[in-house]
Scaffold this active site. Structure first.
Site, short mmCIF file in Angstrom:
data_model
loop_
_atom_site.label_atom_id
_atom_site.label_comp_id
_atom_site.label_asym_id
_atom_site.label_seq_id
_atom_site.Cartn_x
_atom_site.Cartn_y
_atom_site.Cartn_z
N THR A 1 -30.29 6.72 43.54
CA THR A 1 -30.71 5.70 42.58
C THR A 1 -32.23 5.55 42.57
OG1 THR A 1 -30.76 3.29 42.30
CG2 THR A 1 -30.16 4.06 44.46
N ASP A 2 -32.77 5.11 41.44
CA ASP A 2 -34.23 4.86 41.39
C ASP A 2 -34.62 3.68 42.29
OD1 ASP A 2 -33.11 2.80 39.89
OD2 ASP A 2 -34.44 3.06 38.16
N GLU A 3 -33.63 2.89 42.72
CA GLU A 3 -33.95 1.71 43.52
C GLU A 3 -34.53 2.08 44.88
OE1 GLU A 3 -31.12 -1.53 43.27
OE2 GLU A 3 -30.38 -0.78 41.36
N TYR B 1 -28.83 -2.62 49.90
CA TYR B 1 -28.22 -1.53 49.11
C TYR B 1 -29.18 -0.36 48.99
CZ TYR B 1 -27.22 1.16 44.87
OH TYR B 1 -27.02 2.20 43.97
N LYS C 1 -29.08 3.55 50.55
CA LYS C 1 -29.13 4.75 49.71
C LYS C 1 -30.32 5.64 50.10
CE LYS C 1 -26.85 5.62 46.52
NZ LYS C 1 -25.57 6.38 46.40
P1 NAD Z 1 -18.88 1.72 41.61
O1 NAD Z 1 -19.06 0.60 42.57
O2 NAD Z 1 -18.40 1.42 40.24
O3 NAD Z 1 -17.87 2.81 42.22
C1 NAD Z 1 -17.92 3.21 43.54
C2 NAD Z 1 -16.63 3.96 43.85
O4 NAD Z 1 -16.70 4.42 45.20
C3 NAD Z 1 -15.36 3.10 43.75
O5 NAD Z 1 -14.35 3.80 43.07
C4 NAD Z 1 -14.97 2.84 45.20
O6 NAD Z 1 -13.58 2.66 45.39
C5 NAD Z 1 -15.47 4.12 45.87
N1 NAD Z 1 -15.75 3.96 47.30
C6 NAD Z 1 -16.45 2.96 47.90
N2 NAD Z 1 -16.49 3.13 49.22
C7 NAD Z 1 -15.79 4.28 49.48
C8 NAD Z 1 -15.47 4.99 50.66
N3 NAD Z 1 -15.87 4.55 51.87
N4 NAD Z 1 -14.75 6.12 50.56
C9 NAD Z 1 -14.32 6.56 49.34
N5 NAD Z 1 -14.58 5.92 48.19
C10 NAD Z 1 -15.31 4.80 48.26
O7 NAD Z 1 -20.28 2.47 41.58
P2 NAD Z 1 -21.00 3.23 40.37
O8 NAD Z 1 -21.79 2.25 39.60
O9 NAD Z 1 -20.02 4.09 39.70
O10 NAD Z 1 -22.04 4.13 41.18
C11 NAD Z 1 -21.69 5.44 41.62
C12 NAD Z 1 -22.86 6.04 42.36
O11 NAD Z 1 -24.01 6.08 41.50
C13 NAD Z 1 -23.30 5.24 43.59
O12 NAD Z 1 -23.60 6.14 44.62
C14 NAD Z 1 -24.53 4.49 43.13
O13 NAD Z 1 -25.40 4.25 44.21
C15 NAD Z 1 -25.11 5.46 42.13
N6 NAD Z 1 -25.92 4.87 41.05
C16 NAD Z 1 -25.41 3.85 40.29
C17 NAD Z 1 -26.16 3.34 39.24
C18 NAD Z 1 -25.62 2.24 38.34
O14 NAD Z 1 -26.36 1.73 37.50
N7 NAD Z 1 -24.35 1.86 38.45
C19 NAD Z 1 -27.44 3.84 38.98
C20 NAD Z 1 -27.92 4.91 39.77
C21 NAD Z 1 -27.15 5.39 40.80
P1 TYD Z 2 -27.55 -5.40 38.35
O1 TYD Z 2 -26.61 -5.02 37.26
O2 TYD Z 2 -27.00 -6.09 39.55
O3 TYD Z 2 -28.32 -4.06 38.74
P2 TYD Z 2 -29.58 -3.85 39.77
O4 TYD Z 2 -29.87 -5.10 40.46
O5 TYD Z 2 -29.03 -2.82 40.70
O6 TYD Z 2 -30.69 -3.36 38.91
O7 TYD Z 2 -28.69 -6.32 37.75
C1 TYD Z 2 -29.55 -5.90 36.71
C2 TYD Z 2 -30.61 -6.97 36.51
O8 TYD Z 2 -29.97 -8.17 36.05
C3 TYD Z 2 -31.34 -7.34 37.77
O9 TYD Z 2 -32.70 -7.64 37.44
C4 TYD Z 2 -30.65 -8.62 38.24
C5 TYD Z 2 -30.25 -9.27 36.94
N1 TYD Z 2 -29.02 -10.10 37.00
C6 TYD Z 2 -29.03 -11.40 36.49
O10 TYD Z 2 -30.06 -11.89 35.98
N2 TYD Z 2 -27.87 -12.12 36.53
C7 TYD Z 2 -26.72 -11.63 37.07
O11 TYD Z 2 -25.69 -12.36 37.10
C8 TYD Z 2 -26.72 -10.28 37.57
C9 TYD Z 2 -25.47 -9.68 38.19
C10 TYD Z 2 -27.89 -9.55 37.51
#
Ligand code: NAD
Ligand code: TYD
Length: 340
Positions: free
Chosen positions: A128-130, A154, A158
């Site tokens: 992630t970019d985070e 988090y 990562k």
């Molecule tokens: P999500 O929370 O929707 O899904 C995570 C999945 O992983 C779930 O199906 C969960 O059951 C499974 N999981 C959790 N712990 C596990 C374990 N110990 N063993 C096996 N499975 C397990 O997450 P997402 O938003 O789909 O993100 C997927 C990946 O992409 C993550 O690694 C996250 O860090 C990365 N990512 C997410 C975003 C975003 O905006 N959502 C952006 C950049 C990177």
């Molecule tokens: P989020 O979807 O949790 O992603 P991330 O924190 O990983 O970027 O949140 C996106 C942005 O929205 C972040 O600046 C936090 C803000 N936010 C709110 O203002 N209210 C909320 O209830 C949530 C979940 C997030």
């Protein structure tokens, strides 16, 4: 056939990736390993279980359980591993970081060991970019050279995993790539995340909790654009390299909420400003020149279009929503917003 182990394939991005890759109807065998935490939902891939039964299999397992992973890698002749599995919500990591350290770091270690022992062709870590920390308003976007400076439990978990992936490349010559993407949105995203939370609350005429003053900026990418970039990196990424992936769509939270309300024809009086998230990163922005130059990838879906598709989907998929909103989630939601 290319045998690909996808971890976390029942989550938001993983399930979108599996749907995307199977729909290509190319030579891919997908083995999905997911522990089915609150974020993992078999409904996300329900229709695919039958349609693609010849090239898709599911195992309910924890990635931290090395013995099970090793067995699956051997049994399924796995050549590629894409690690999506993670605890992914910043607010939950602030409440309790234990599962984040276990799954995001130790889980990655277990997968890396299985990859090393079984001589796989590529290990792709979905990061992630985070991990880069926070930008000021006037800073240039993150490049792959930006130093790691994570601020939340988090992002720290990562970033630690990224370091371990690179260590396995340097020390053991394991063929790895890392991708670092900005905030995803789209279908099947668990409603605790910002965009689906705001859509579903607005649909139910519930308050929309905006942290602080709503000035924080995120760069949003439609999940399908992310999936396309992942496949490019898997097949053509240079071994040992990290690739940033971004959506070219920076917007402040408050402006985004107002757009969602306008789409749904709901009043701005639903917005409620709540106590800020501790350590809240101000801004994320991505420079994706490297993947564009090397792999000819760029985001295709305009934010307005992706958001419209997403809003319509949540509007018409009430059953899916009712299914994922468990008692556990309602308890979490109440706790999360009670004191804000
Ligand atoms: P999500 O929370 O929707 O899904 C995570 C999945 O992983 C779930 O199906 C969960 O059951 C499974 N999981 C959790 N712990 C596990 C374990 N110990 N063993 C096996 N499975 C397990 O997450 P997402 O938003 O789909 O993100 C997927 C990946 O992409 C993550 O690694 C996250 O860090 C990365 N990512 C997410 C975003 C975003 O905006 N959502 C952006 C950049 C990177
Ligand atoms: P989020 O979807 O949790 O992603 P991330 O924190 O990983 O970027 O949140 C996106 C942005 O929205 C972040 O600046 C936090 C803000 N936010 C709110 O203002 N209210 C909320 O209830 C949530 C979940 C997030």
């Amino acid at each position: 056939m290319k045998n690909i182990l996808v971890t976390g394939g029942m989550g938001f991005i993983g399930s979108n990736f599996i749907r995307f890759i199977l729909d290509l109807n190319q030579d891919f065998n997908i083995i999905n390993v997911d522990k089915l935490t609150y974020a993992g939902n078999p409904e996300n891939l329900k229709e695919f279980t039958d349609k693609f039964s010849n090239c898709y299999r599911f195992y309910k397992n924890d990635i931290c359980d090395f013995d099970s992973i090793d067995k699956i890698v051997k049994k399924e002749n796995i050549e590629y591993i894409i690690n999506f599995a993670a605890e992914s919500h910043v607010d939950r990591s602030i409440n309790n970081s234990t599962t984040f350290c276990n799954t995001n770091f130790m889980g990655t270690q277990s997968l890396l060991n299985a990859a090393k022992i079984n001589g796989i062709r590529k290990f792709l870590q979905i990061s992630t970019d985070e991990v880069y920390g926070s930008l000021d308003f006037e800073d240039p976007p993150f490049t792959e050279q930006t130093p790691l400076a994570p601020n939340s439990p988090y992002s720290a978990s990562k970033a630690s995993a990224d370091l371990l992936v690179n260590a396995y490349y340097k020390t053991f010559g394991l063929p790895v790539n890392i991708t670092r993407c900005s905030n995803n949105y789209g279908l099947y995203q668990f409603p605790e995340k910002f965009i689906p939370l705001m859509i579903t609350n607005a649909l139910n005429n519930k308050k929309l909790p905006v942290y602080g003053k709503g000035i924080n900026i995120r760069d949003w990418i439609y999940v399908e654009d992310h999936c396309k970039a992942i496949l490019e990196v898997l097949l053509n990424g240079r071994i040992g390299e990290t690739y940033n992936i971004g959506g070219d769509s920076e917007i402040a939270n408050i402006d985004l909420v107002k757009i969602i309300l306008k789409h749904l024809n709901k009043p701005e009086s639903l917005i409620t400003f709540v106590k800020d998230r501790p350590g809240h990163d101000l801004r994320y922005a991505i420079n994706h020149d490297k993947i564009t130059r090397e792999l000819n990838w760029k985001p295709n879906i305009k934010f307005e279009n992706g958001l419209e598709i997403t809003i319509q989907w949540y509007k018409h998929n009430e059953n899916w929503l009712n299914n994922v909103i468990s008692k556990e989630y309602l308890k979490y939601y109440e706790h999360q917003y009670k004191n804000r």
